[in-house]
Scaffold this motif. Structure first.
Motif, PDB file in Angstrom:
ATOM      1  N   ALA A 224       0.829  -9.024  -7.475  1.00  0.00           N
ATOM      2  CA  ALA A 224       0.736  -7.971  -6.497  1.00  0.00           C
ATOM      3  C   ALA A 224       1.471  -8.254  -5.323  1.00  0.00           C
ATOM      4  N   GLU A 225       1.288  -9.436  -4.754  1.00  0.00           N
ATOM      5  CA  GLU A 225       2.013  -9.976  -3.600  1.00  0.00           C
ATOM      6  C   GLU A 225       3.501  -9.862  -3.669  1.00  0.00           C
ATOM      7  N   LYS A 226       3.960 -10.366  -4.866  1.00  0.00           N
ATOM      8  CA  LYS A 226       5.374 -10.602  -5.254  1.00  0.00           C
ATOM      9  C   LYS A 226       6.075  -9.318  -5.250  1.00  0.00           C
ATOM     10  N   VAL A 227       5.298  -7.964  -5.420  1.00  0.00           N
ATOM     11  CA  VAL A 227       5.997  -6.817  -5.712  1.00  0.00           C
ATOM     12  C   VAL A 227       5.510  -5.890  -4.672  1.00  0.00           C
ATOM     13  N   GLY A 228       5.100  -6.449  -3.506  1.00  0.00           N
ATOM     14  CA  GLY A 228       4.955  -5.756  -2.218  1.00  0.00           C
ATOM     15  C   GLY A 228       3.711  -4.845  -2.020  1.00  0.00           C
ATOM     16  N   TYR A 229       2.408  -5.212  -2.940  1.00  0.00           N
ATOM     17  CA  TYR A 229       1.067  -4.647  -2.635  1.00  0.00           C
ATOM     18  C   TYR A 229       0.271  -5.471  -1.558  1.00  0.00           C
ATOM     19  N   GLN A 230      -0.345  -5.117  -0.897  1.00  0.00           N
ATOM     20  CA  GLN A 230      -1.122  -5.785   0.038  1.00  0.00           C
ATOM     21  C   GLN A 230      -2.450  -6.461  -0.730  1.00  0.00           C
ATOM     22  N   THR A 231      -2.973  -5.382  -1.332  1.00  0.00           N
ATOM     23  CA  THR A 231      -4.231  -6.154  -2.449  1.00  0.00           C
ATOM     24  C   THR A 231      -3.963  -5.778  -3.733  1.00  0.00           C
ATOM     25  N   ALA A 232      -4.426  -6.852  -4.512  1.00  0.00           N
ATOM     26  CA  ALA A 232      -4.587  -6.600  -5.967  1.00  0.00           C
ATOM     27  C   ALA A 232      -5.278  -5.441  -6.477  1.00  0.00           C
ATOM     28  N   LYS A 233      -6.617  -4.986  -5.658  1.00  0.00           N
ATOM     29  CA  LYS A 233      -6.894  -3.733  -6.028  1.00  0.00           C
ATOM     30  C   LYS A 233      -6.222  -2.587  -6.135  1.00  0.00           C
ATOM     31  N   TYR A 234      -5.338  -2.352  -5.180  1.00  0.00           N
ATOM     32  CA  TYR A 234      -4.569  -1.033  -5.089  1.00  0.00           C
ATOM     33  C   TYR A 234      -3.278  -1.285  -6.176  1.00  0.00           C
ATOM     34  N   PHE A 235      -2.822  -2.536  -6.230  1.00  0.00           N
ATOM     35  CA  PHE A 235      -1.997  -2.749  -7.382  1.00  0.00           C
ATOM     36  C   PHE A 235      -2.505  -2.234  -8.604  1.00  0.00           C
ATOM     37  N   ILE A 236      -3.456  -2.953  -8.918  1.00  0.00           N
ATOM     38  CA  ILE A 236      -4.171  -2.486 -10.294  1.00  0.00           C
ATOM     39  C   ILE A 236      -4.218  -0.818 -10.445  1.00  0.00           C
ATOM     40  N   LYS A 237      -4.875  -0.399  -9.208  1.00  0.00           N
ATOM     41  CA  LYS A 237      -5.069   1.204  -9.538  1.00  0.00           C
ATOM     42  C   LYS A 237      -3.817   2.082  -9.723  1.00  0.00           C
ATOM     43  N   VAL A 238      -2.539   1.559  -8.957  1.00  0.00           N
ATOM     44  CA  VAL A 238      -1.055   2.239  -9.446  1.00  0.00           C
ATOM     45  C   VAL A 238      -0.642   1.875 -10.694  1.00  0.00           C
ATOM     46  N   PHE A 239      -0.744   0.519 -11.005  1.00  0.00           N
ATOM     47  CA  PHE A 239      -0.269   0.166 -12.297  1.00  0.00           C
ATOM     48  C   PHE A 239      -1.232   1.052 -13.661  1.00  0.00           C
ATOM     49  N   LYS A 240      -2.405   1.060 -13.406  1.00  0.00           N
ATOM     50  CA  LYS A 240      -3.040   1.775 -14.480  1.00  0.00           C
ATOM     51  C   LYS A 240      -2.650   3.337 -14.367  1.00  0.00           C
ATOM     52  N   GLU A 241      -2.361   3.838 -13.416  1.00  0.00           N
ATOM     53  CA  GLU A 241      -2.103   5.274 -13.283  1.00  0.00           C
ATOM     54  C   GLU A 241      -0.585   5.622 -13.836  1.00  0.00           C
ATOM     55  N   ASN A 242       0.151   4.626 -13.794  1.00  0.00           N
ATOM     56  CA  ASN A 242       1.459   4.704 -14.416  1.00  0.00           C
ATOM     57  C   ASN A 242       1.546   4.463 -15.791  1.00  0.00           C
ATOM     58  N   GLU A 243       0.845   3.220 -16.190  1.00  0.00           N
ATOM     59  CA  GLU A 243       1.001   2.680 -17.406  1.00  0.00           C
ATOM     60  C   GLU A 243       0.256   2.762 -18.316  1.00  0.00           C
ATOM     61  N   GLY A 244      -1.275   3.262 -17.908  1.00  0.00           N
ATOM     62  CA  GLY A 244      -2.127   3.741 -18.916  1.00  0.00           C
ATOM     63  C   GLY A 244      -3.205   2.451 -19.129  1.00  0.00           C
ATOM     64  N   SER A 245      -2.938   1.312 -18.617  1.00  0.00           N
ATOM     65  CA  SER A 245      -3.612   0.170 -18.612  1.00  0.00           C
ATOM     66  C   SER A 245      -3.690  -0.612 -17.608  1.00  0.00           C
ATOM     67  N   SER A 246      -4.490  -1.388 -17.664  1.00  0.00           N
ATOM     68  CA  SER A 246      -4.601  -2.536 -16.129  1.00  0.00           C
ATOM     69  C   SER A 246      -3.315  -3.514 -16.553  1.00  0.00           C
TER      70      SER A 246
END
Length: 262
Positions: A224-246
């Motif tokens: 999450a940090e490596k790709v510019g997200y400040q929190t893992a929680k928000y990264f997981i949310k965005v990832f799941k919305e776009n990829e359909g899985s965590s």
């Protein structure tokens, strides 16, 4: 474990190659043999060979005919052609058909092993490319399809985005970098890429995240940090919305289907 298939109608040569490669491999690779092109083609209908070592002259179906048939079926294994005939036409034809290497009998064991090692490296490179292609988001492929026609400003913007994925990136920041008005840059970016600036940044971040998920053992918070997200929680949310899985589910799914990159 990679599979090497040796195809030669001469038992002595076939066994000699098998013994040499068995000793060199020391169990790291599966070594199979076939006594003819016909036998090899039948075996390859239900088995996969990463490296194919074949004689060029055999009865019924020779090495070149076998390569032609395999080419019609799909992508060739990495092919090493061997022959007791030094005619240039055989070498040229085998290379035209996609052979990786052409070596002459009597076989020098060190040259054979060297050719096999280089063939294995090529095969691993192919697998990495295939795996990376499978990871690319179709939306990102669509965006990149017309990249050659992008203007200099948009190309520079894309380069800047990619170089700063680990940071917070705003449209104004990139527009300022390019000495452009932010509103004008927004319209220009959407016009040329077909997506908004923020959507493009998200696609790029997720693409990089997917690569890290399957090529490293980094924990999710670090990715999450490596790709510019400040929190893992928000990264997981965005990832799941776009990829359909965590991210974790995505990692397990890709690795479990054999698409991991070694």
């Amino acid at each position: 474990m990679k599979t090497l298939l040796i195809v030669d109608d001469e038992p002595r040569t076939r066994l000699g190659i098998q013994k040499t490669l068995d000793a060199w491999s020391a169990g790291r690779h599966r070594i199979e043999t076939a006594a003819s092109g016909v036998e090899a083609l039948e075996w390859l209908k239900s088995n996969t060979a990463h490296i194919l070592i074949t004689d060029v002259r055999m009865p019924e179906v020779d090495g070149l005919q076998m390569l032609e048939t395999l080419s019609e079926r799909g992508r060739l294994p990495v092919v090493i052609v061997i022959s007791g005939y030094a005619e240039f036409e055989y070498a040229k034809k085998s290379l035209q058909l996609g052979a990786f290497e052409y070596i002459l009998k009597p076989l020098d064991k060190s040259l054979l092993i060297d050719a096999v090692q280089r063939a294995l490296e090529l095969d691993s490179g192919r697998e990495r490319i295939d795996a990376m292609e499978k990871l690319v988001d179709p939306k990102l492929l669509e965006v990149g399809r017309d990249e050659a026609r992008y203007g200099t400003a948009i190309k520079d913007a894309i380069d800047y985005i990619y170089a700063h994925l680990h940071e917070a990136i705003s449209m104004k920041q990139v527009a300022d970098q390019l000495h452009l008005n932010a509103s004008y840059f927004s319209v220009l970016f959407k016009e040329q890429t077909g997506v908004t600036f923020s959507d493009y940044v998200t696609l790029r971040r997720l693409q990089k995240a997917k690569e890290l998920l399957v090529t490293t053992s980094m924990p999710i918070w670090e990715i999450a940090e490596k790709v510019g997200y400040q929190t893992a929680k928000y990264f997981i949310k965005v990832f799941k919305e776009n990829e359909g899985s965590s991210p974790s589910q995505y990692r397990h799914r890709i690795l479990d289907t054999g698409q991991s990159i070694q």
